[in-house]
Design a protein around this motif. Structure first.
Motif, short mmCIF file in Angstrom:
data_model
loop_
_atom_site.label_atom_id
_atom_site.label_comp_id
_atom_site.label_asym_id
_atom_site.label_seq_id
_atom_site.Cartn_x
_atom_site.Cartn_y
_atom_site.Cartn_z
N GLY A 300 -7.67 5.29 -3.09
CA GLY A 300 -7.08 4.26 -3.92
C GLY A 300 -5.96 3.51 -3.22
O GLY A 300 -5.26 4.06 -2.36
N ALA A 301 -5.78 2.25 -3.58
CA ALA A 301 -4.74 1.43 -2.96
C ALA A 301 -3.35 2.03 -3.19
O ALA A 301 -2.48 1.96 -2.32
CB ALA A 301 -4.79 0.01 -3.51
N ASN A 302 -3.13 2.61 -4.36
CA ASN A 302 -1.83 3.23 -4.63
C ASN A 302 -1.56 4.40 -3.71
O ASN A 302 -0.43 4.61 -3.25
CB ASN A 302 -1.73 3.68 -6.08
CG ASN A 302 -1.44 2.53 -7.01
OD1 ASN A 302 -2.35 1.93 -7.57
ND2 ASN A 302 -0.17 2.20 -7.18
N MET A 303 -2.60 5.22 -3.46
CA MET A 303 -2.44 6.34 -2.54
C MET A 303 -2.06 5.84 -1.15
O MET A 303 -1.20 6.40 -0.48
CB MET A 303 -3.71 7.17 -2.49
CG MET A 303 -3.74 8.32 -3.47
SD MET A 303 -2.63 9.63 -2.93
CE MET A 303 -2.71 10.76 -4.31
N GLN A 304 -2.70 4.77 -0.71
CA GLN A 304 -2.34 4.19 0.59
C GLN A 304 -0.88 3.74 0.59
O GLN A 304 -0.14 4.00 1.53
CB GLN A 304 -3.23 3.00 0.92
CG GLN A 304 -2.85 2.32 2.24
CD GLN A 304 -3.54 0.98 2.43
OE1 GLN A 304 -4.62 0.74 1.88
NE2 GLN A 304 -2.93 0.11 3.22
N SER A 305 -0.47 3.08 -0.47
CA SER A 305 0.89 2.55 -0.55
C SER A 305 1.94 3.65 -0.44
O SER A 305 2.89 3.55 0.34
CB SER A 305 1.07 1.78 -1.86
OG SER A 305 2.40 1.35 -2.03
N PHE A 306 1.76 4.73 -1.21
CA PHE A 306 2.75 5.81 -1.22
C PHE A 306 2.66 6.69 0.01
O PHE A 306 3.67 6.97 0.67
CB PHE A 306 2.60 6.64 -2.49
CG PHE A 306 3.19 6.01 -3.72
CD1 PHE A 306 4.55 6.11 -3.99
CD2 PHE A 306 2.40 5.29 -4.60
CE1 PHE A 306 5.10 5.51 -5.11
CE2 PHE A 306 2.94 4.68 -5.73
CZ PHE A 306 4.30 4.79 -5.99
N LEU A 307 1.46 7.16 0.34
CA LEU A 307 1.33 8.11 1.44
C LEU A 307 1.65 7.47 2.79
O LEU A 307 2.32 8.07 3.64
CB LEU A 307 -0.06 8.72 1.45
CG LEU A 307 -0.43 9.58 0.24
CD1 LEU A 307 -1.83 10.17 0.42
CD2 LEU A 307 0.57 10.68 -0.01
N SER A 308 1.20 6.24 3.00
CA SER A 308 1.52 5.57 4.26
C SER A 308 3.00 5.21 4.32
O SER A 308 3.64 5.38 5.35
CB SER A 308 0.66 4.30 4.41
OG SER A 308 -0.70 4.62 4.52
N GLY A 309 3.53 4.71 3.22
CA GLY A 309 4.94 4.34 3.19
C GLY A 309 5.86 5.52 3.45
O GLY A 309 6.89 5.38 4.11
N TYR A 310 5.48 6.67 2.95
CA TYR A 310 6.30 7.88 3.12
C TYR A 310 5.97 8.65 4.40
O TYR A 310 6.56 9.70 4.65
CB TYR A 310 6.10 8.82 1.93
CG TYR A 310 6.69 8.34 0.61
CD1 TYR A 310 7.77 7.47 0.57
CD2 TYR A 310 6.16 8.79 -0.60
CE1 TYR A 310 8.31 7.04 -0.64
CE2 TYR A 310 6.71 8.39 -1.82
CZ TYR A 310 7.76 7.51 -1.83
OH TYR A 310 8.30 7.11 -3.04
#
Length: 536
Positions: A300-310
């Motif tokens: 999911g796009a949200n998973m990419q946003s959080f996991l990559s960002g962190y």
């Protein structure tokens, strides 16, 4: 999904009426078909020793998250009741297929055959089996009845958290079984049932230390009574927190009771509740089939946003690199004109094996529940910061990256990233939050709550149903809204979907019951109406 879902319109098919007769009978033809295999007893064997309770107990375990009883069958049920609901609505996963030319659950054009599955599984696969165990075991082997009741609550709380009111409270008591109960009454019944089960098992464990129950038929804990008590307390804590905005006093009472019980809640990585693979239970994880065989789901796009960002070390544990060497998700509710664009494009598959166990609840979630309770001033056995950090380190241990936990916990600068879709720039979106990881006692209540829920959301993957419930309860993490809303104005894009409608067959076969259910719902029977506990 297989081609069967592409050859005719499921929107036009009524659900088999036999499924709804479960409200007045114990076992149905479909019940037997779906749940009988060479490792289970048939009806003429049910009176021998523990076979009666044991075979029904197995059936209950197999239906909490549906697994295949025939080739691929259970995977498609899992897909429609779990994957194309909570898994996508939580932001965990993005659909890569375009069923019905893109007008389907993912774009809020809810398909009756899909959203009826969770109801059918609950009242065909779970409730009749529990009722059979109640009749045979409640008096003679109460520990077996208690274990079955815990499984029932684990399954049915997921069902009510999708629909709201259900015919639950008097099921099995000889009363009219198609009368709907309010979600408040259902939750109060859950607490009564869990408290009774905990008392029974605690007394049994005290009198028979080390003794097991139904070990041959228990694919969660192999009959370990202490583990079942921990699971029941942990489940009670989850349900207590679920109702905090609707009934704060009851929430606090039940949460503190769970944590402060003599045996308590999950604390170690090994406490995890999961459906194991054994010589007597062989199944493919449904997400493996949906991801690998069907090519219907991706990160999911949200998973990419959080996991990559962190720079989260769990990222490669959860997902595989895309073909271009990056980790990339798919945003939900987008216009997909060609499945190949996303199924074959540079988007990350789930890193899930066929033999992965299906997790019902993991100990990291419990630490985050306790952290929220401590943030609210409840007696949770420690302070919010310690419990929050222990939740992260426990999740890292469960994921096999324990050595990275300390660095991650002390990260005070990383934030979620924007999402960029290489196939369609119209799906791009900036991060909706700048919440950081490191605990900050000086932050407001809501910011620290967002921290807790965001990390719990990451830790609970891939159980999107529970993650969707927590998003609805708290508003966290901040999930990207759909791009394309095909609900014809019934569901708010900004508010996002709050529930799924009652099954179409209930209107056909149980008009009086469903009328009462809608009345208890307190709003229209559509995806925009908040559930009882959804009060924030």
């Amino acid at each position: 999904m297989k081609n069967i879902y592409k050859s005719f319109s499921l929107k036009k098919l009524p659900v088999c009426a036999a499924l709804l007769t479960m409200l007045s009978v114990g076992c149905t033809k479909n019940f037997d078909e779906w749940n009988t295999n060479p490792h289970q007893a048939t009806e003429d064997m049910l009176q021998r020793d523990n076979l009666a309770a044991g075979s029904f107990f197995v059936q209950m375990q197999k239906n909490v998250f549906p697994i295949a009883q025939q080739p691929d069958f259970g995977d498609e049920v899992y897909q429609t009741m779990q994957n194309l609901a909570g898994d996508v609505y939580s932001g965990y996963m993005g659909a890569s297929n375009n069923w019905y030319s893109g007008s389907n659950n993912t774009t809020y054009d809810l398909i009756p055959q899909w959203y009826g599955q969770a109801f059918n599984r609950a009242f065909v696969g779970i409730m009749p089996a529990w009722n059979a165990i109640k009749k045979t075991a409640q008096a003679e082997t109460p520990q077996v009845y208690a274990m079955a009741t815990i499984v029932k609550v684990e399954a049915l709380h997921r069902t009510t958290d999708m629909y709201g009111p259900l015919p639950y409270v008097n099921f099995g008591n000889g009363a009219l079984q198609n009368k709907y109960d309010s979600q408040r009454d259902i939750y109060y019944k859950f607490f009564d049932e869990l408290n009774e089960a905990i008392t029974i098992l605690t007394e049994f464990n005290t009198k028979n230390p080390g003794a097991t129950a139904l070990a041959k038929y228990d694919f969660i804990y192999n009959g370990n009574i202490r583990n079942w008590i921990k699971f029941a307390n942990s489940l009670k804590l989850r349900l207590a927190m679920r109702i905090v905005y609707a009934d704060a006093n009851k929430a606090k009472l039940e949460a503190e009771s769970a944590v402060n019980h003599s045996i308590g809640v999950f604390t170690a990585a090994g406490d995890i509740a999961a459906l194991q693979h054994t010589a007597d239970l062989s199944y493919n994880h449904p997400l493996y089939i949906i991801n690998t065989n069907f090519d219907d789901i991706r990160m999911g796009a949200n998973m990419q946003s959080f996991l990559s960002g962190y720079s989260d070390p769990r990222l490669p544990r959860y997902f595989n690199m895309a073909s271009d060497g990056t980790y990339r998700g798919i945003r939900n509710g987008i216009n997909i004109t060609n499945k190949a664009t996303y199924a074959e494009g540079p988007y990350s598959e789930l890193n899930v094996s066929a033999t992965a166990p299906i997790v019902w609840m993991n100990p990291a979630e419990v630490y985050f529940l306790r952290a929220e309770g401590a943030l609210r001033g409840w007696s949770m056995g420690s302070d919010a910061k310690t419990l929050y950090e222990t939740g992260i380190s426990t999740s890292f241990a469960v994921s096999g990256v324990a050595g990275s936990a300390a660095t991650y916990i002390n990260n005070s600068t990383s934030v979620p990233t924007a999402y960029i879709d290489p196939a369609n720039s119209g799906n791009n979106i900036a991060a909706l939050t700048s919440v950081t990881i490191q605990w900050n006692a000086a932050s407001t209540f809501d910011i620290n709550l967002e921290r807790i829920i965001t990390q719990k959301w990451i830790a609970m993957f891939p159980d999107g149903q529970e993650a969707w419930s927590e998003f609805r309860r708290t508003g966290y993490p901040k999930v990207f809204p759909v791009v394309l809303n095909n609900s014809k104005g019934l569901i708010s894009t900004d508010k996002q979907i709050r529930r799924i409608p009652f099954p179409a067959t209930e209107y056909q076969t149980n008009s009086a019951g469903i009328s009462g259910g809608v009345s208890l719902l307190g709003g229209a029977d559509n995806g925009n109406t908040n559930l009882w506990w959804d009060k924030k």
